[in-house]
Design an enzyme around this catalytic site. Structure first.
Site, PDB file in Angstrom:
ATOM      1  CG  HIS A  53      -2.592  -0.630   7.172  1.00  0.00           C
ATOM      2  ND1 HIS A  53      -2.093   0.431   7.213  1.00  0.00           N
ATOM      3  CD2 HIS A  53      -3.776  -0.335   8.403  1.00  0.00           C
ATOM      4  CE1 HIS A  53      -2.823   1.402   8.001  1.00  0.00           C
ATOM      5  NE2 HIS A  53      -3.595   0.725   8.432  1.00  0.00           N
ATOM      6  CD  GLU A  55       0.912  -1.332   2.611  1.00  0.00           C
ATOM      7  OE1 GLU A  55       0.530  -0.604   1.810  1.00  0.00           O
ATOM      8  OE2 GLU A  55      -0.014  -1.749   3.604  1.00  0.00           O
ATOM      9  CB  CYS A  83       0.143   4.393   6.043  1.00  0.00           C
ATOM     10  SG  CYS A  83       0.304   2.803   7.134  1.00  0.00           S
ATOM     11  CB  CYS A  86       2.700  -0.066   5.947  1.00  0.00           C
ATOM     12  SG  CYS A  86       1.111  -0.449   6.445  1.00  0.00           S
TER      13      CYS A  86
END
Length: 156
Positions: A53, A55, A83, A86
């Site tokens: 992801h 992040e 999410c 993250c």
């Protein structure tokens, strides 16, 4: 020093650029003292890595640049509310401020629905949809005893 709005708009631009390149609609920036030290796009599909992801990748880059896993003096700017994975990484990194553009409901409307994870995380392991099996006699506690011994030998 760059403003929160400027840095967030940059994260959104990274997300838009990622869509054009097949990377996914997420972008993240980490700054320290208003200076950008890491930028990342979501790379889940292109890298075949479900943890890639934006992040997470930005945290990895920032940690590498700063040569530290502690990012407590940093701010993360992300095109979407992080999410659960993250969010956990943000807490572990010690980041104290998250600035985001869209929220989890905007993401869910486009097919990125994390509600099941939010619902599952609060359950005890025996109530989750994924089977969790704890084997307490497999030596796991010994690892922490070893760590405690090691930590006590480090001069601070």
């Amino acid at each position: 020093m760059k403003s929160d709005k400027y840095l967030l708009e940059r994260a959104v631009e990274i997300a838009k650029d990622g869509i054009k390149k097949g990377k996914g609609p997420f972008g993240a920036i980490i700054s320290k003292g208003g200076k950008i030290i890491a930028e990342a796009n979501n790379m889940v599909v292109l890298s075949s890595d479900p943890t890639a992801h934006a992040e997470i990748l930005a945290i990895r880059k920032a940690s590498s640049v700063l040569k530290s896993h502690v990012l407590s003096d940093c701010v993360i700017y992300t095109s979407c509310e992080p999410c659960p994975m993250c969010l956990g990484a943000i807490y572990w990194a010690g980041i104290k401020k998250v600035v985001y553009a869209s929220d989890r409901f905007d993401a869910a409307a486009s097919g990125f629905n994390d509600n099941m994870i939010y619902d599952e995380i609060i359950l005890s392991p025996d109530e989750r949809k994924i089977k969790f099996l704890r084997l307490p006699d497999a030596g796991g506690k010994e690892v922490f005893r070893k760590w405690d011994e090691f930590e006590n030998k480090i001069p601070y």
